[in-house]
Scaffold this motif. Structure first.
Motif: not given
Length: 263
Positions: A16-18, A192-195
């Motif tokens: 994930n982006k975090s 997905e956008d967060d990947k």
């Protein structure tokens, strides 16, 4: 002159982006940003993947054989027709990736792929690679552009080990129409956008500090191919469009038939 031959192992991780941001911050203790990232946070890579009429190359690839290969045209950003791009062969044997490429103008690349006629000798052309690509064009019966895949990349290299490189790809987008690099880097999102897709590329063993970093964030390598993922999604969408229900796309990963034409 840009590097034209690569030999390395590649390990892939889906984050994930975090988590990706936290890892990137800690990488700065050991690595430096790629030269393309010194003027902007991300740079764009765009690709045209070539394949046979019956998609033999990608069907073989997703069967996970010991040996597989892909053929693509790659550009950094959106090229003009007279700008230099790369025509690349990417091979993988027992986990070791070998990439060989040559620069061509975009028009030269299109002409070469479409006709099989080798371009005239110029100082930026690697003719050994041209010969290898010409061989692939012949044995695979004139493969054509099948899918466009672009993504935005942040990359790091290790000053102590130039063979160690780590990349982070976001906003992976694809299309199976308007298959021209000069047409722009738009398309449908693959993930997905967060990947974020992280890749560790090295010819040597992963250093201890990097192993500890991966363990700290509990991230584990996966088998992932942008082209392979797009292809299976395309098959699934086609199946649904014909009235099918939700299914497991693994059923499409069958052993392909042999190419009928060889030298």
């Amino acid at each position: 002159m840009a590097i034209e031959t690569f030999n390395r192992y590649e390990r892939k991780f889906l984050l994930n982006k975090s988590t990706a941001k936290s890892i990137q911050d800690k990488l700065l203790n050991y690595m430096e940003p790629d030269e393309y990232n010194r003027s902007s946070e991300f740079y764009t890579i765009s690709n045209l993947y070539l394949d046979t009429a019956d998609d033999y190359l990608i069907r073989k690839s997703i069967c996970a054989p010991k040996y597989k290969e892909k053929l693509r045209i790659r550009a950094y950003g959106i090229p003009e027709e007279d700008e230099l791009v790369y025509v690349e062969i990417k091979k993988k044997f027992c986990g070791l990736v070998n990439k060989r490429r040559t620069a061509l103008s975009l028009n030269e690349a299109y002409d070469f792929i479409n006709t099989g006629i080798k371009p005239e000798q110029k100082n930026y052309i690697n003719y050994q690679v041209i010969n290898e690509i010409a061989y692939m064009l012949k044995i695979y019966n004139a493969p054509r552009a099948k899918v466009y895949i672009a993504y935005d990349r942040k990359a790091f290299f290790c000053t102590d080990d130039r063979n160690l490189r780590i990349t982070f790809d976001v906003n992976i987008r694809t299309r199976r129409y308007d298959l021209k690099l000069e047409s722009g880097d738009y398309g449908e999102n693959l993930l997905e956008d967060d990947k974020v897709l992280m890749e560790i590329k090295t010819l040597n063993a992963i250093p201890y500090w990097l192993s500890r970093l991966l363990s700290e964030y509990k991230v584990y390598s996966i088998s992932f191919s942008k082209y392979g993922t797009e292809y299976k999604r395309m098959l699934l969408n086609n199946y649904k469009a014909k009235g099918g229900k939700n299914i497991c796309s693994k059923q499409f990963s069958v052993q392909p038939r042999l190419i009928p034409q060889y030298l």
